[in-house]
Design a protein around this motif. Structure first.
Motif, PDB file in Angstrom:
ATOM      1  N   ASP A 117      -2.517  11.696   9.378  1.00  0.00           N
ATOM      2  CA  ASP A 117      -2.115  13.101   9.208  1.00  0.00           C
ATOM      3  C   ASP A 117      -0.872  13.428  10.025  1.00  0.00           C
ATOM      4  O   ASP A 117      -0.864  14.342  10.851  1.00  0.00           O
ATOM      5  N   LEU A 118       0.193  12.674   9.764  1.00  0.00           N
ATOM      6  CA  LEU A 118       1.481  12.873  10.442  1.00  0.00           C
ATOM      7  C   LEU A 118       2.544  13.194   9.386  1.00  0.00           C
ATOM      8  O   LEU A 118       3.468  12.412   9.155  1.00  0.00           O
ATOM      9  N   GLY A 124      12.615   6.662  12.342  1.00  0.00           N
ATOM     10  CA  GLY A 124      13.351   6.326  13.550  1.00  0.00           C
ATOM     11  C   GLY A 124      12.562   6.608  14.816  1.00  0.00           C
ATOM     12  O   GLY A 124      12.629   5.843  15.790  1.00  0.00           O
ATOM     13  N   GLU A 125      11.814   7.702  14.826  1.00  0.00           N
ATOM     14  CA  GLU A 125      10.994   8.027  15.993  1.00  0.00           C
ATOM     15  C   GLU A 125       9.827   7.053  16.119  1.00  0.00           C
ATOM     16  O   GLU A 125       9.484   6.624  17.228  1.00  0.00           O
ATOM     17  N   ASP A 143      -1.258  12.736  21.460  1.00  0.00           N
ATOM     18  CA  ASP A 143      -0.881  13.695  20.430  1.00  0.00           C
ATOM     19  C   ASP A 143      -0.179  14.906  21.043  1.00  0.00           C
ATOM     20  O   ASP A 143      -0.041  15.015  22.272  1.00  0.00           O
ATOM     21  N   ALA A 144       0.278  15.805  20.177  1.00  0.00           N
ATOM     22  CA  ALA A 144       1.039  16.966  20.642  1.00  0.00           C
ATOM     23  C   ALA A 144       0.204  17.868  21.539  1.00  0.00           C
ATOM     24  O   ALA A 144       0.737  18.527  22.444  1.00  0.00           O
ATOM     25  N   VAL A 185       9.957  12.203  20.400  1.00  0.00           N
ATOM     26  CA  VAL A 185       9.198  11.541  19.336  1.00  0.00           C
ATOM     27  C   VAL A 185       8.107  12.490  18.822  1.00  0.00           C
ATOM     28  O   VAL A 185       6.988  12.090  18.510  1.00  0.00           O
ATOM     29  N   GLU A 186       8.469  13.769  18.717  1.00  0.00           N
ATOM     30  CA  GLU A 186       7.482  14.785  18.336  1.00  0.00           C
ATOM     31  C   GLU A 186       6.844  14.507  16.983  1.00  0.00           C
ATOM     32  O   GLU A 186       5.672  14.828  16.770  1.00  0.00           O
ATOM     33  N   SER A 187       7.591  13.917  16.072  1.00  0.00           N
ATOM     34  CA  SER A 187       7.027  13.696  14.734  1.00  0.00           C
ATOM     35  C   SER A 187       5.905  12.664  14.751  1.00  0.00           C
ATOM     36  O   SER A 187       5.056  12.660  13.856  1.00  0.00           O
TER      37      SER A 187
END
Length: 232
Positions: A117-118, A124-125, A143-144, A185-187
């Protein structure tokens, strides 16, 4: 497939992505997304995750562990190899089963478990995260929210030993895995369990499958910015 690229540039990874039956997925989005829409949205998250992962430098293949026939067909069409969830004993058993499937074909493969679920995932990240995990042993990315895990990596010859679910960041750290400390690398961190998570992913810019499904659902802000699978 061996653990190193032919040009010696770095580790080649096989990713294991678990996906529960779509009818059971994303229950925490209830109230924001209609029941009939949630299975399609969960599938879209997985499609965008797999497409971005396959576009990532250093990723040789993606194995999706699922018993859902619709998801299996759609994700195979994206390029994933499908493995049945034969243990049927939950998330961590599915991940361990997927890792064994990878190493049955390539005993020295480097393996990483990646959440399904990303939807904002950038190749690139992800490549940066995987490069950071090239050292010996096991590595993980929080995770975030800072309590869970979105990626767990095990180098050649190292058992994956997944401990996902709930406060898995602490469990993976306690198991001896090294946390990957990277900015930007938030994504790779932004999984989607709640409507606030979905809004955060939309703000980052989601893949085309999710953008389309969110627009159809209508219950959440639709301002999704599609991201091409090859985008960094």
């Amino acid at each position: 497939m061996g653990p190193m690229r032919e040009d010696g540039a770095g580790v080649v990874w096989s990713l294991v992505v678990p996906l529960k039956p779509l009818a059971l997925a994303k229950s925490r989005l209830a109230g924001a997304v209609a029941d009939r829409r949630r299975p399609g949205l969960a599938l879209a998250f997985a499609q965008d995750t797999v497409a971005a992962a396959l576009a990532c430098p250093g990723v040789a293949d993606v194995v999706v562990v699922t018993d859902d026939p619709l998801a299996a067909g759609e994700l195979a069409a994206v390029g994933a190899r499908i493995v049945a969830d034969e243990p049927a004993r939950g998330l961590n058993a599915a991940l361990a089963h997927g890792a064994r499937s990878v190493r049955a074909r390539a005993p020295r493969a480097a393996v990483a478990a990646l959440n399904a679920d990303l939807p904002a995932l950038r190749p690139g990240e992800l490549a940066r995260v995987l490069r950071a995990a090239e050292g010996p042993g096991r590595w993980f990315l929080a995770d975030a929210a800072g309590t869970g895990t979105t990626l767990l990596a095990a180098g050649p010859g190292v058992e994956l030993a997944p401990a996902f679910g709930g406060p898995s960041r602490a469990r993976h750290a306690a198991s001896g895995a090294t946390e990957i400390a990277l900015a930007g690398v938030e994504s790779v961190r932004q999984d989607v369990d709640t409507v606030d998570d979905l809004r955060a992913a939309l703000a980052l810019g989601v893949g085309p499958h999710t953008a389309r499904r969110v627009g159809e659902a209508g219950e959440v802000p639709a301002g999704a910015r599609p991201v091409a699978p090859g985008a960094g």
